[in-house]
Design a protein around this motif. Sequence first.
Motif, short mmCIF file in Angstrom:
data_model
loop_
_atom_site.label_atom_id
_atom_site.label_comp_id
_atom_site.label_asym_id
_atom_site.label_seq_id
_atom_site.Cartn_x
_atom_site.Cartn_y
_atom_site.Cartn_z
N MET A 1 38.83 16.39 53.08
CA MET A 1 39.62 17.35 52.33
C MET A 1 41.06 16.85 52.24
O MET A 1 41.60 16.35 53.22
CB MET A 1 39.57 18.70 53.04
CG MET A 1 40.38 19.77 52.35
SD MET A 1 40.38 21.37 53.19
CE MET A 1 38.66 21.73 53.32
N ASN A 3 45.05 16.68 52.18
CA ASN A 3 46.03 17.32 53.06
C ASN A 3 46.67 18.55 52.43
O ASN A 3 46.90 19.55 53.11
CB ASN A 3 47.11 16.33 53.48
CG ASN A 3 46.60 15.33 54.49
OD1 ASN A 3 45.63 15.58 55.20
ND2 ASN A 3 47.24 14.18 54.55
N LYS A 6 44.24 21.46 52.56
CA LYS A 6 44.15 21.96 53.93
C LYS A 6 45.40 22.78 54.28
O LYS A 6 45.30 23.84 54.91
CB LYS A 6 43.98 20.80 54.91
CG LYS A 6 43.70 21.28 56.32
CD LYS A 6 43.31 20.15 57.22
CE LYS A 6 42.96 20.74 58.58
NZ LYS A 6 42.49 19.73 59.51
N LEU A 9 45.09 26.15 52.50
CA LEU A 9 44.10 26.98 53.19
C LEU A 9 44.69 27.55 54.48
O LEU A 9 44.46 28.72 54.82
CB LEU A 9 42.84 26.17 53.50
CG LEU A 9 41.96 25.80 52.31
CD1 LEU A 9 40.90 24.79 52.73
CD2 LEU A 9 41.32 27.04 51.68
N THR A 10 45.46 26.74 55.18
CA THR A 10 46.13 27.20 56.40
C THR A 10 47.15 28.29 56.08
O THR A 10 47.29 29.25 56.82
CB THR A 10 46.79 26.00 57.12
OG1 THR A 10 45.77 25.04 57.42
CG2 THR A 10 47.48 26.43 58.40
N LEU A 109 38.00 25.49 56.59
CA LEU A 109 38.90 24.77 57.51
C LEU A 109 38.17 24.07 58.65
O LEU A 109 38.77 23.27 59.35
CB LEU A 109 39.93 25.74 58.09
CG LEU A 109 41.07 26.14 57.15
CD1 LEU A 109 41.89 27.27 57.74
CD2 LEU A 109 41.94 24.95 56.83
#
Length: 110
Positions: A1, A3, A6, A9-10, A109
Amino acid sequence: MENDIKAWLTDIKRSITEIYDFLPAEKNFSTFQQDLKTRKAVERNLEIIGEALNRILRVNPDIHITNSRRIVDTRNRIIHGYDTVSEEIIWSIVMKELPKLEGEIDRLLL
């Protein structure tokens, strides 16, 4: 995935956590409705969720998140149609839709 994906998503996960932290302990709509700071904090985090998801979809439209278009549309409505957003809709999103979204984000995640 990637960066960036990610990270977005975080950001979504963090915003969901903050929404839950802001809610009154008894999760009572009337208490929520009377607390301007909490309502604004929840709306702000919904905006962040919608914007992060919009960015994800621009980079990779194949990532499947249920109701992704509705989430982005809700963000747009909060920002641009702020006078048409009801407390009942925000409450319903938080109580019914956010748990599902959180589960999907957690799975992505992993």
